[in-house]
Design an enzyme around this catalytic site. Sequence first.
Site, short mmCIF file in Angstrom:
data_model
loop_
_atom_site.label_atom_id
_atom_site.label_comp_id
_atom_site.label_asym_id
_atom_site.label_seq_id
_atom_site.Cartn_x
_atom_site.Cartn_y
_atom_site.Cartn_z
N ARG A 173 0.85 -1.19 0.00
CA ARG A 173 0.00 0.00 0.00
C ARG A 173 0.89 1.24 0.00
NH1 ARG A 173 -1.79 0.84 4.34
NH2 ARG A 173 -1.29 -0.96 5.59
N TYR A 205 -1.21 -3.61 -7.14
CA TYR A 205 -0.98 -4.35 -5.89
C TYR A 205 -2.27 -4.38 -5.05
CZ TYR A 205 -0.05 -5.35 -1.10
OH TYR A 205 -0.15 -5.88 0.15
N GLY A 256 -3.68 -4.21 -1.92
CA GLY A 256 -4.24 -3.21 -1.00
C GLY A 256 -4.61 -1.90 -1.68
N LYS A 258 -9.55 -2.20 1.84
CA LYS A 258 -9.21 -1.03 2.67
C LYS A 258 -9.99 0.22 2.24
CE LYS A 258 -6.08 -3.39 4.81
NZ LYS A 258 -6.31 -3.84 6.19
N HIS A 264 -10.58 -1.75 11.72
CA HIS A 264 -9.50 -2.62 11.25
C HIS A 264 -9.29 -3.72 12.31
CE1 HIS A 264 -5.05 -2.76 9.68
NE2 HIS A 264 -5.80 -3.63 9.09
N SER A 324 -1.09 -3.30 10.59
CA SER A 324 -0.84 -4.32 9.57
C SER A 324 0.40 -5.14 9.91
CB SER A 324 -0.64 -3.65 8.23
OG SER A 324 -1.70 -2.77 7.98
N ALA A 325 0.30 -6.45 9.64
CA ALA A 325 1.42 -7.38 9.81
C ALA A 325 1.93 -7.45 11.26
CB ALA A 325 2.56 -7.05 8.85
N CYS A 326 1.01 -7.42 12.22
CA CYS A 326 1.37 -7.59 13.64
C CYS A 326 0.74 -8.87 14.20
CB CYS A 326 0.90 -6.40 14.47
SG CYS A 326 1.96 -4.97 14.32
N GLY A 327 0.42 -9.82 13.34
CA GLY A 327 -0.08 -11.11 13.82
C GLY A 327 -1.58 -11.20 13.94
N THR A 369 -3.84 -12.10 11.58
CA THR A 369 -4.36 -13.34 11.01
C THR A 369 -4.04 -14.51 11.94
OG1 THR A 369 -4.10 -12.38 8.82
CG2 THR A 369 -4.41 -14.76 8.90
N ASP A 392 -9.49 -9.32 9.47
CA ASP A 392 -8.95 -7.99 9.16
C ASP A 392 -9.92 -6.83 9.39
OD1 ASP A 392 -6.73 -6.45 8.25
OD2 ASP A 392 -7.70 -6.18 6.31
N SER A 442 4.72 -10.29 0.65
CA SER A 442 4.03 -11.19 -0.28
C SER A 442 2.77 -11.73 0.41
CB SER A 442 4.95 -12.33 -0.71
OG SER A 442 5.51 -12.97 0.40
N ARG A 443 1.79 -12.08 -0.39
CA ARG A 443 0.46 -12.35 0.16
C ARG A 443 -0.16 -13.61 -0.39
NH1 ARG A 443 -1.87 -8.24 3.67
NH2 ARG A 443 -0.27 -6.66 3.79
N ARG A 480 3.06 -3.39 18.29
CA ARG A 480 4.38 -4.01 18.37
C ARG A 480 5.25 -3.04 19.16
NH1 ARG A 480 7.24 -7.60 14.73
NH2 ARG A 480 5.38 -8.19 13.60
N ASP A 496 0.12 -19.54 22.40
CA ASP A 496 0.15 -19.19 23.83
C ASP A 496 -0.62 -17.90 24.12
OD1 ASP A 496 1.56 -21.33 25.12
OD2 ASP A 496 3.31 -20.72 23.95
N ASN A 497 -0.93 -17.14 23.10
CA ASN A 497 -1.75 -15.94 23.34
C ASN A 497 -3.12 -16.31 23.91
OD1 ASN A 497 0.34 -14.36 22.44
ND2 ASN A 497 -0.43 -14.22 20.34
C1 OXD Z 1 -3.05 -4.40 5.72
C2 OXD Z 1 -3.70 -5.58 5.13
O1 OXD Z 1 -2.14 -3.83 5.11
O2 OXD Z 1 -4.57 -6.15 5.81
O3 OXD Z 1 -3.47 -3.99 6.82
O4 OXD Z 1 -3.41 -5.94 3.99
MN MN Z 2 -5.17 -5.04 7.53
#
Ligand code: OXD
Ligand code: MN
Length: 592
Positions: A71, A199, A201, A208, A228, A250-253, A255, A279, A369-370, A401, A496-497
Amino acid sequence: MALTKNKEVLEFVNTCAELTQPDKIIWIDGSANQIKQLKSEAVKSGELIKLNEHLLPDCYLHRTAVNDVARVEDRTFICTANKEDAGNVNFWLDPKLAYHLASEIARASMKGRTMYVIPFSMGVVGSEFSKIGIEITDSIYVVLNMNIMTRVGKSCLDRLGKTGSFTKCFHAKCNVDADKRYILHFPEDNTIISVNSAYGGNVLLGKKCLALRIASYLGKNEGWLAEHMLILGVTFPDGEKKYIAAAFPSACGKTNLAMLIPPKSYLERGYKIECVGDDIAWIRVGEDGRLWAVNPENGFFGVAPGTNERSNFNALQATKRGTIFTNVALNTDDMTVWWEGLSEHCPPNMLDWTGKPYDGSGTAAHPNSRFTAPAVNCPCVSPDFNSETGVPLSAIIFGGRRATTTPLVYQAKSWEHGVFIGSAMSSETTAAASGQTGVLRHDPMAMKPFAGYHMGDYFAHWIEIGKQLKKPPEIFNVNWFRQDADGKFIWPGFGDNMRVIEWILKRCGDNPIGAEETPIGFVPKPDDINIEDMNLSVDALKEILSVDKDKWIKEAEEIEKYYAETIGSRIPDELYACLEELKRNCKNKKEG
Ligand code: OXD
Ligand code: MN
């Protein structure tokens, strides 16, 4: 042939066609046959690479241009008539100028190409909470991804009927020129325009752009929230089920948390996690005075690197069929895909994400990559996934994070305090957006890149929603990323979360377990976090639950500065009151 008599839709399609002059127009009807044809066309043109049909049935690889891999927040604009209404956190363009700019870029750009018309629904088609969009695009990749991520086809047009209104979404790939890339939102016109990108996003406009930026604006006017947030369901050993929504940058776990597999001892006791969404959550006040959440999407656009059998078995399973991979590495021996973290060693004979033989330098897969995977593939997808009314929320979690300062988990003292905690969120940046990674930035409620209007008004809207709740969910903040002096993560995270989720839910409801009050909110008594069968000492647990008042005095100063210098005006008094209380608490407790 046009699939509708809706005048506004026909007018929109004609205007786009006149501007871009495509050779052909194809309406996406949502039939399996049409999708199959488009896939084979994309394989023929090289836009998609067919993967091993036996190991990854109906799966494909797509590579984007190297300048187009994430993005682009600095080229994403909110175009409101008054600049002030977009707020300081968003980039703003004058709507007239933005329309003109985009028209000139897109003019005649589909000559020699096909224009696709994608009717889609965010949410179950026909639900009163769903929103219909029409995306125009000249990319088969977009059509095929939208077909996974949303509910696509004629049924959406039927739902609109002759007069229904919809979000106008226009995408033209143009020359993928990064200098002329614009992702433009016109909330006052319910319109989105994206040019010069291909791309995900930036171009899957239901995600989004519609489900967060435009929807947050619609939500403000219509009295609901577009967030979000993942949504997960937890079943307790006695069969009771509770739901949580959680916002992470984004990308902090996200999923991973949405599809968490509890530790063995929890599974043996009968705990179960189900994924409603990974998401985005659309949240409304129910007639019962609780908050109810739906996931408007139909698939997962997940970050591939780091996903493996152990970190996220369910996500990996979801990618095993009907999935489009973007910018991962290709194993030419068996035509399967690979990314860093999928297995310990990189197999031989790989092409990297740009299509060149991989020689071990750099990464084989792009860090952003997705996979675009259908939600139905996920082994833990919730039976409530297609519920029209959604699920009632017991808890809302904010997280980020943070190497220091923020404890593993703490609880807000009230709805307003929870909104304050969300407004004050900050996190180290990741590869999901272009720019430097690992830099601490404020990301209120993980919505910094996604709120379609002034952030101060957005906080005020949260406060207003809280006033309508008879049974507000409890609000928490978590941080899985505290590090020791050597820079190692202290908390193992992943499955463990569940141990933290257990505490969170025990704090919700009529008979919450006890907790320790600190200057920032309630933290668990160390004994109340179950660390049995874990490689974590009680001292380490105490360390990550600790609240360092000096650090929090600095944090409060930082929040104050952020409010004043970045958000500027329109911050509700309730949040300033919480900030003052935080400062007072840290000071008092320090002196005491
Ligand atoms: C993000 C996504 O960037 O979910 O937040 O793709
Ligand atoms: Mn997202």
